[in-house]
Design a protein around this motif. Structure first.
Motif: not given
Length: 542
Positions: A21, A28, A248, A250-252, A257
């Motif tokens: 990470t 991300a 970012s 990211t799909n969250s 973001r």
């Protein structure tokens, strides 16, 4: 355990699928693949003569001036090169045309007397203290930037258009926010425009370069051209730097973001397989870039704190509370100040918080029993293996790798103290990391052990600490480590120019007096055993 395995996230990783990470936040953060410049330009980064003066060559082609107090005194003596600054760092840009009484500098050299551009640059940067600069290197850099750098092309085109239209005064506005621009190298014609008056589409972070102004202007760190203007050798295509509009992938369902400054530079500073990065090959210029990037990260954190004072209860904590704690009783001593919370690393409340934590440990466990200094060694196999694999000649050119390996070693060292118990059962520990004048880190550690494992007599000290050289026949590996990494000097009359010498005396009080056994003085300070006629070694022919 390999260095890469030590950086993985244990709770998310599997044996055959490690997860990291630190570099990209689980995917991300995704930035474009760095573009590969021409072969002659890339070949410069293999030339030792070029890398030794790469900061001078970069300043020669930089479009902005580097405003900082650079401390070159740390590089006077022998040792690895270190880039050190003090105070604030800022980038300044001047006008396109120099005043009639001055010679062109920085950006002005791109459009002033272009037929003699190489000789103009060499004449301006003729400094006998830094050695002669190679005309061939200057010619390759100039031709590459004139052909590939979109910012250079924009300024050249603006000067040609203004000349064709007969404009005596004009400005070039570089937009901070362009809707159709993507990350990476900018597209032709999307960077800005020539203006003769106010532009309603501009923002406060746009860069405005006047044709005839004479006054330098400070560039905002929020503009994507902040780094490309200062480091054209690292970004020959004029690739965008960080900007607040980065998001970012990211799909969250997380609402935030935004790609922070820290996330952006963490991604940039990590090498990736099958991906060439000119930035990581910059040598001494890479050191300057890291310092500049760190200051951007720190400034971004300070700006956040300054803009969120209401949430930090600054009126109470920084006003009345601090005043009363200092003993002020009159209202005229109480003023509006910027409050730095305890979460701001390096701030006074941050330091005071950890100081109080240390005192709390001492209140429970008493005085610490051991003070251990853990130093960094650039000859560690993890560092040497990385440098050999990636073709880095000097480890000083990759301080990021040294810092990452050292952090992993510190964590392994603390784990060794707790699990292997070389000093006994560990009740508590504290450590702080400092950096030497030449950049290498070291860790100071305080260790508290159980009452049954504490040292009670002077004879027990010899089981853990020795001030004598090991036996080269019985312990050859330990003897080599001690003689190569843990000896002071020579100094004194044998070497009066040693850095430790002050008034013809060693500031470390070396050599220490010899004594046949370890003893405690009346203040319980230990004096280690140093017997005469013990083992010796040669160092610097002494």
């Amino acid at each position: 355990m390999s260095s890469s395995a030590a950086e993985r996230v244990l709770r998310l990783s599997h044996v055959n699928r490690p997860v990291y990470t630190q570099c990209c936040k689980l995917g991300a953060v995704v930035l474009p693949v760095p573009l590969r410049p021409s072969a002659p330009f890339m070949g410069l980064f293999q030339e030792a003569a070029f890398l030794d003066n790469i900061r001078a060559y970069n300043s020669m082609f930089s479009m902005t001036s580097f405003g900082a107090n650079i401390d070159e005194s740390v590089n006077i003596t022998r040792g690895p090169y270190t880039f050190k600054v003090s105070g604030q760092v800022s980038h300044w840009i001047g006008s396109l045309c120099p005043p009639s009484s001055e010679k062109p500098r920085f950006l002005q050299l791109y459009i002033y007397d272009t037929e003699n551009e190489v000789s103009n640059r060499l004449r301006f940067f003729d400094n006998p203290t830094q050695g002669a600069l190679d005309e061939r290197f200057v010619s390759i850099i100039g031709s590459t930037l004139n052909a590939t750098n979109e910012y250079v092309c924009t300024f050249k085109s603006a000067a040609d258009i203004a000349c064709g239209m007969g404009l005596e005064t004009y400005s070039v506005r570089l937009y901070n926010n362009v809707s159709d621009r993507r990350y990476g190298a900018p597209s032709p014609g999307t960077l800005g425009a020539i203006i003769a008056g106010d532009d309603p589409n501009s923002s406060q972070y746009d860069i405005v370069v006047h044709s005839k102004d004479g006054l330098p202007h400070r560039i905002s760190k929020l503009h994507p051209a902040y780094m490309p203007f200062q480091y054209p050798l690292l970004f020959p295509f004029g690739e965008d730097g960080w900007s607040p509009r980065m998001r970012s992938r990211t799909n969250s369902e997380c609402s935030d973001r935004n790609i922070t400054v820290n996330m952006y530079y963490s991604y940039q500073l990590h090498a990736r397989s099958n991906m060439f990065s000119l930035l990581l090959c910059g040598g001494r210029l890479f050191q300057q870039y890291i310092v500049d990037a760190y200051i951007c990260v720190e400034q971004n954190r300070l700006d956040y704190v300054q803009n969120h004072q209401e949430q930090l209860r600054s009126e109470y904590v920084s006003g009345v509370y601090d005043a009363l704690s200092r003993g002020d009783s009159e209202g005229r001593f109480i003023g509006r100040r910027i409050f730095l919370p305890a979460s701001f690393v390096g701030g006074p409340r941050y330091m005071y918080k950890h100081y109080q934590d240390a005192l709390a440990i001492c209140r429970i466990y008493g005085n610490p029993q051991y003070f251990v200094t853990f130093t960094c060694n650039v000859k560690w196999p993890e560092i040497v293996r990385y440098m050999d694999t990636h073709g880095v000649d000097h480890s000083q050119n990759r301080p990021d790798i040294i810092a990452r390996v050292f952090q992993m070693k510190v964590e392994a060292f603390i784990l060794f103290l707790k699990d292997d118990k070389p000093f006994g059962n560990v009740d508590a520990y504290l450590y702080t990391i400092e950096f030497q004048k030449r950049g290498l880190p070291h860790c100071h550690t305080l260790v508290w052990v159980a009452a049954s494992d504490r040292i009670t007599t002077a004879a027990e000290v010899d089981k853990y600490i020795s001030s004598e050289l090991p036996d080269p026949h019985l312990e050859p590996s330990l003897y080599k480590i001690v003689t190569e990494c843990m000896l002071h000097g020579p100094c004194g009359f044998l070497n009066p120019k040693s850095p430790c010498m002050r008034d013809r005396k060693c500031t470390k009080n070396i050599p220490k007096p010899c004594q046949s056994s370890t003893t405690f003085d009346k203040d319980e300070y230990v004096h280690y055993k140093r017997r005469e006629g013990a083992y010796h070694t040669m160092r610097s022919r002494v």
